[in-house]
Write a protein that holds these residues in place. Structure first.
Motif, PDB file in Angstrom:
ATOM      1  N   UNK A  65       0.825  -1.209   0.000  1.00 51.11           N
ATOM      2  CA  UNK A  65       0.000   0.000   0.000  1.00 51.11           C
ATOM      3  C   UNK A  65       0.858   1.258   0.000  1.00 51.11           C
ATOM      4  N   UNK A  66       2.005   1.206   0.660  1.00 55.81           N
ATOM      5  CA  UNK A  66       2.880   2.371   0.730  1.00 55.81           C
ATOM      6  C   UNK A  66       3.483   2.720  -0.633  1.00 55.81           C
ATOM      7  N   UNK A  67       3.402   1.804  -1.602  1.00 55.83           N
ATOM      8  CA  UNK A  67       3.887   2.115  -2.944  1.00 55.83           C
ATOM      9  C   UNK A  67       3.105   3.271  -3.565  1.00 55.83           C
ATOM     10  N   UNK A  68       1.922   3.551  -2.998  1.00 54.37           N
ATOM     11  CA  UNK A  68       1.127   4.703  -3.470  1.00 54.37           C
ATOM     12  C   UNK A  68       1.919   6.000  -3.408  1.00 54.37           C
ATOM     13  N   UNK A  69       2.808   6.116  -2.424  1.00 56.50           N
ATOM     14  CA  UNK A  69       3.498   7.396  -2.237  1.00 56.50           C
ATOM     15  C   UNK A  69       4.431   7.713  -3.406  1.00 56.50           C
ATOM     16  N   UNK A  70       4.748   6.709  -4.233  1.00 57.28           N
ATOM     17  CA  UNK A  70       5.626   6.941  -5.377  1.00 57.28           C
ATOM     18  C   UNK A  70       4.880   7.535  -6.570  1.00 57.28           C
ATOM     19  N   UNK A  71       3.546   7.446  -6.540  1.00 53.36           N
ATOM     20  CA  UNK A  71       2.763   7.910  -7.692  1.00 53.36           C
ATOM     21  C   UNK A  71       2.928   9.415  -7.882  1.00 53.36           C
ATOM     22  N   UNK A  78       5.494  11.675  -6.885  1.00 55.15           N
ATOM     23  CA  UNK A  78       6.772  12.145  -7.444  1.00 55.15           C
ATOM     24  C   UNK A  78       7.072  11.597  -8.827  1.00 55.15           C
ATOM     25  N   UNK A  79       6.710  10.340  -9.086  1.00 54.79           N
ATOM     26  CA  UNK A  79       7.074   9.750 -10.379  1.00 54.79           C
ATOM     27  C   UNK A  79       6.083  10.113 -11.487  1.00 54.79           C
ATOM     28  N   UNK A  80       4.800   9.856 -11.258  1.00 55.17           N
ATOM     29  CA  UNK A  80       3.821  10.105 -12.315  1.00 55.17           C
ATOM     30  C   UNK A  80       3.483  11.589 -12.441  1.00 55.17           C
ATOM     31  N   UNK A  81       3.085  12.201 -11.314  1.00 55.57           N
ATOM     32  CA  UNK A  81       2.732  13.623 -11.372  1.00 55.57           C
ATOM     33  C   UNK A  81       3.963  14.459 -11.728  1.00 55.57           C
ATOM     34  N   UNK A  82       5.087  14.175 -11.069  1.00 49.42           N
ATOM     35  CA  UNK A  82       6.305  14.935 -11.359  1.00 49.42           C
ATOM     36  C   UNK A  82       6.799  14.731 -12.772  1.00 49.42           C
ATOM     37  N   UNK A  83       6.745  13.476 -13.241  1.00 45.81           N
ATOM     38  CA  UNK A  83       7.221  13.194 -14.585  1.00 45.81           C
ATOM     39  C   UNK A  83       6.345  13.775 -15.664  1.00 45.81           C
ATOM     40  N   UNK A  84       5.063  13.971 -15.358  1.00 45.50           N
ATOM     41  CA  UNK A  84       4.120  14.482 -16.355  1.00 45.50           C
ATOM     42  C   UNK A  84       3.958  15.987 -16.291  1.00 45.50           C
ATOM     43  N   UNK A 123       5.601  18.165 -13.676  1.00 40.58           N
ATOM     44  CA  UNK A 123       6.672  18.943 -13.062  1.00 40.58           C
ATOM     45  C   UNK A 123       6.572  19.046 -11.551  1.00 40.58           C
ATOM     46  N   UNK A 124       7.578  19.693 -10.974  1.00 41.28           N
ATOM     47  CA  UNK A 124       7.722  19.734  -9.517  1.00 41.28           C
ATOM     48  C   UNK A 124       6.612  20.523  -8.835  1.00 41.28           C
ATOM     49  N   UNK A 125       6.143  21.604  -9.458  1.00 44.84           N
ATOM     50  CA  UNK A 125       5.096  22.415  -8.819  1.00 44.84           C
ATOM     51  C   UNK A 125       3.836  21.585  -8.587  1.00 44.84           C
ATOM     52  N   UNK A 126       3.469  20.754  -9.564  1.00 49.27           N
ATOM     53  CA  UNK A 126       2.286  19.908  -9.428  1.00 49.27           C
ATOM     54  C   UNK A 126       2.458  18.900  -8.302  1.00 49.27           C
ATOM     55  N   UNK A 127       3.684  18.388  -8.132  1.00 48.41           N
ATOM     56  CA  UNK A 127       3.966  17.473  -7.020  1.00 48.41           C
ATOM     57  C   UNK A 127       3.686  18.175  -5.694  1.00 48.41           C
ATOM     58  N   UNK A 146      -5.287  -2.554  -5.910  1.00 51.18           N
ATOM     59  CA  UNK A 146      -5.610  -1.136  -5.731  1.00 51.18           C
ATOM     60  C   UNK A 146      -4.496  -0.248  -6.276  1.00 51.18           C
ATOM     61  N   UNK A 147      -3.247  -0.562  -5.941  1.00 49.16           N
ATOM     62  CA  UNK A 147      -2.120   0.260  -6.377  1.00 49.16           C
ATOM     63  C   UNK A 147      -1.954   0.194  -7.895  1.00 49.16           C
ATOM     64  N   UNK A 148      -2.091  -0.988  -8.468  1.00 50.08           N
ATOM     65  CA  UNK A 148      -1.951  -1.134  -9.919  1.00 50.08           C
ATOM     66  C   UNK A 148      -3.013  -0.304 -10.648  1.00 50.08           C
ATOM     67  N   UNK A 149      -4.264  -0.382 -10.169  1.00 47.09           N
ATOM     68  CA  UNK A 149      -5.335   0.399 -10.799  1.00 47.09           C
ATOM     69  C   UNK A 149      -5.111   1.893 -10.593  1.00 47.09           C
ATOM     70  N   UNK A 150      -4.615   2.263  -9.436  1.00 52.39           N
ATOM     71  CA  UNK A 150      -4.318   3.666  -9.146  1.00 52.39           C
ATOM     72  C   UNK A 150      -3.277   4.195 -10.132  1.00 52.39           C
TER      73      UNK A 150
END
Length: 261
Positions: A48-54, A56-62, A64-68, A187-191
């Motif tokens: 479940x804690x893998x959610x916290x990577x979404x 920085x990785x997805x939002x940040x990668x798409x 940028x940092x401000x959105x993170x 849950x994490x995969x679908x997220x």
């Protein structure tokens, strides 16, 4: 260093309060049970804690940092506002374990617990969402305004956790932490999948929130696994959800129409 120090202080305080000497004891049967149950329990928590990577990785990668930053602030505010549920969820595991052999009492207690947790968190999440639009810019500056549009989706997650945390507690109490781990993985995969698509389509931090809301479709499997067999009662939640959910839309509705919410 501060964290380790706090843990040592807690250990010292616990030993002082217990007034029992600390001595090594080996109980292999107990250790095997701890290892068996603890491995599943920890696996479920780590997945479940893998959610916290979404973020920085997805939002940040798409986006940028401000959105993170916007998403991270919305998540932090949501966590603070549901502090009661975070605490009572842990207490509920211990409380329900004492009546695990009585299915009727378990059903009544879990159903009542879902309602009480919703009532404990609803006013905070709905209230903040309603005033977030003027409050966040006034407190942090206009550049943080996008946070107010992400927060309602985070708040939906808070409502979901308030209601369904009882069912997670039941799975732990009934000795099925493996089922929790499997649910968390799906849950994490679908997220991840939903957030990745929403972020690219919307090109907005709201995509993270959309992904989180979509990921809760997996709650159907949780209900089928534990809610339906125990015949948990959801009907009493309806009127309160009807009251709590409309204010979440406040950041998207201009005044004076917002007051209708």
């Amino acid at each position: 260093v501060a964290y380790v120090g706090s843990q040592l202080a807690m250990l010292a305080g616990g030993l002082f309060a217990a007034r029992r000497p600390l001595r090594p004891v080996v109980d292999m049967a107990c250790l095997r049970e701890l290892a068996r149950y603890g491995t599943s329990f920890t696996t479920a928590a780590v997945v479940l804690e893998l959610r916290v990577l979404i973020n920085p990785f997805l939002v940040g990668g798409t986006l940028g940092a401000a959105a993170v930053g916007y998403v991270a602030l919305a998540i932090r505010i949501g966590d603070m506002l549901r502090f009661v549920v975070n605490a009572t969820y842990r207490v509920s595991v211990s409380a329900l374990a004492k009546i695990a052999d009585d299915a009727e009492r378990l059903r009544r207690s879990a159903s009542e617990g879902m309602l009480l947790q919703l009532l404990a968190v609803g006013p905070f999440l709905a209230g903040f969402a309603f005033v977030a639009d003027p409050l966040v810019p006034a407190a942090l500056g206009d550049e943080w305004s996008p946070t107010t549009e992400v927060f309602p989706f985070i708040a939906v997650g808070g409502f979901v956790f308030a209601i369904f945390s009882m069912q997670f507690a039941l799975l732990y109490v009934l000795g099925r932490p493996g089922a929790v781990a499997r649910y968390n993985a799906v849950h994490v995969v679908l997220f991840v999948a939903a957030a990745a698509v929403a972020l690219r389509v919307l090109d907005d931090p709201i995509g993270y929130g959309v992904g989180e809301v979509v990921s809760y479709l997996t709650l159907v499997s949780l209900h089928l696994s534990i809610g339906r067999p125990l015949q948990l009662q959801y009907a009493r939640l309806g009127p309160w959800l009807i009251g709590f959910l409309p204010p979440l839309a406040a950041p998207f509705v201009p005044m004076p129409w917002r007051l209708l919410l």
